[in-house]
Write a protein that holds these residues in place. Structure first.
Motif, short mmCIF file in Angstrom:
data_model
loop_
_atom_site.label_atom_id
_atom_site.label_comp_id
_atom_site.label_asym_id
_atom_site.label_seq_id
_atom_site.Cartn_x
_atom_site.Cartn_y
_atom_site.Cartn_z
N ASP A 77 0.83 -1.21 0.00
CA ASP A 77 0.00 0.00 0.00
C ASP A 77 0.87 1.26 0.00
O ASP A 77 0.56 2.24 -0.69
N MET A 78 1.96 1.21 0.79
CA MET A 78 2.84 2.38 0.85
C MET A 78 3.52 2.62 -0.50
O MET A 78 3.62 3.76 -0.96
N LEU A 79 3.95 1.53 -1.14
CA LEU A 79 4.59 1.66 -2.45
C LEU A 79 3.61 2.20 -3.48
O LEU A 79 3.93 3.13 -4.24
N GLU A 80 2.42 1.63 -3.50
CA GLU A 80 1.41 2.08 -4.46
C GLU A 80 1.06 3.54 -4.22
O GLU A 80 0.91 4.32 -5.17
N SER A 81 0.93 3.92 -2.94
CA SER A 81 0.61 5.31 -2.61
C SER A 81 1.73 6.24 -3.05
O SER A 81 1.48 7.33 -3.59
N THR A 82 2.99 5.83 -2.84
CA THR A 82 4.13 6.65 -3.23
C THR A 82 4.19 6.84 -4.74
O THR A 82 4.40 7.96 -5.24
N LEU A 83 4.00 5.75 -5.49
CA LEU A 83 4.04 5.84 -6.95
C LEU A 83 2.89 6.69 -7.49
O LEU A 83 3.08 7.48 -8.42
N ASN A 84 1.72 6.54 -6.89
CA ASN A 84 0.59 7.38 -7.32
C ASN A 84 0.85 8.85 -7.03
O ASN A 84 0.50 9.73 -7.82
N GLN A 85 1.46 9.09 -5.87
CA GLN A 85 1.82 10.48 -5.51
C GLN A 85 2.81 11.05 -6.52
O GLN A 85 2.70 12.20 -6.94
N MET A 86 3.79 10.23 -6.93
CA MET A 86 4.79 10.68 -7.90
C MET A 86 4.16 10.89 -9.29
O MET A 86 4.56 11.79 -10.03
N LYS A 87 3.18 10.07 -9.63
CA LYS A 87 2.49 10.26 -10.91
C LYS A 87 1.74 11.60 -10.92
O LYS A 87 1.79 12.34 -11.92
N ARG A 88 1.07 11.88 -9.82
CA ARG A 88 0.37 13.17 -9.73
C ARG A 88 1.36 14.33 -9.78
O ARG A 88 1.10 15.37 -10.42
N PHE A 89 2.48 14.15 -9.09
CA PHE A 89 3.51 15.18 -9.09
C PHE A 89 4.04 15.42 -10.51
O PHE A 89 4.20 16.57 -10.95
N CYS A 90 4.30 14.31 -11.24
CA CYS A 90 4.78 14.42 -12.63
C CYS A 90 3.77 15.19 -13.48
O CYS A 90 4.14 16.08 -14.26
#
Length: 258
Positions: A77-90
């Protein structure tokens, strides 16, 4: 001749003593009580102790397994949340006004307008916000320029550009996550490549966020509860991260061994 009868007498006495001891052993109240204690107390106690020990081990195994699964789910969950956060950031970075100006501006125009300095300051600030971000690149396909390590340079001058080959093969509006090594050496990176099109029919540039996977792994296991091998795979089974460095050095061999 006088010695033989004595030996026979001695032997007879020894036999009588043995018979007496034998009868005494089997008839002794102490021995019977001892046997009763063994049968009624010791054996049941040992049996109960074995059953208790077996059940306790089973419960502990189940608890450890359950805890490991809970830790795995939390890590996922933490990994998925981090990657989703980075996608939004991108994405947010890709639609910023300064980013779009960068796509169509040459180097001299960016220097004169202060655009280049503003973009570099923003990227530096964004990088400081996330410990696991190694670097952030902006790429303009229109001008061939890249914001790289605090400078604006031509793509041909960038030593770390394996991400560019992935960008060339990308479809319009398609995110891509690439597992690679910076400068083909170190550190190990997860590069999130977000194309920029701004309504155009084709991609006109990209935002590239490079995540240091070892720092990301440290973040995921920040509580120290993961005691076994930690692997990060994508949906196709490609290896993104392993807590075992040797698997990162030879991902194809590692995946065949799984």
């Amino acid at each position: 001749m006088g010695i033989k009868p004595y030996k026979r007498l001695k032997k007879a006495r020894s036999w009588k003593i043995w018979q007496y001891l034998k009868n005494y052993k089997f008839n002794s109240i102490l021995l019977r009580n001892f046997a009763i204690i063994i049968i009624l107390v010791v054996l049941p106690s040992c049996t109960l102790s074995f059953i208790y020990s077996h059940n306790t081990k089973s419960i502990l195994r189940e608890e450890v397994s359950s805890e490991n699964m809970n830790t795995l789910y939390r890590s996922s969950d933490m990994l998925e949340s981090t990657l989703n956060q980075m996608k939004r950031f991108c994405y947010n970075l890709s639609v910023e006004q300064d980013t779009l100006l960068f796509i169509f501006s040459n180097k001299n125009e960016m220097v004169e307008s202060g655009l280049g300095e503003r973009i570099i300051e923003k990227i530096t600030m964004y990088k400081l916000m996330y410990d696991y971000i190694d670097s952030i690149y902006l790429y303009s396909e229109q001008t061939g320029l890249v914001v790289y390590q605090g400078e604006i340079v031509s793509l041909n001058e960038v030593p770390d550009k394996s991400w560019a080959y992935a960008y060339i093969g990308m479809k319009d509006g398609e995110y891509q996550i690439q597992s690679r090594r910076k400068n083909e050496k170190y550190p190990y990176l997860l590069s999130l490549i977000c194309p920029i099109n701004n309504g155009y029919s084709t991609n006109i540039g990209a935002v590239v966020v490079n995540i240091d996977v070892e720092k990301l792994g440290a973040l995921i296991n920040s509580n120290g509860r993961i005691t076994q091998e930690l692997l990060i795979l994508d949906d196709s089974g490609a290896l993104y991260y392993s807590s075992d460095r040797s698997m990162l050095d030879h991902p194809d061999e590692a995946m065949r061994a799984l």
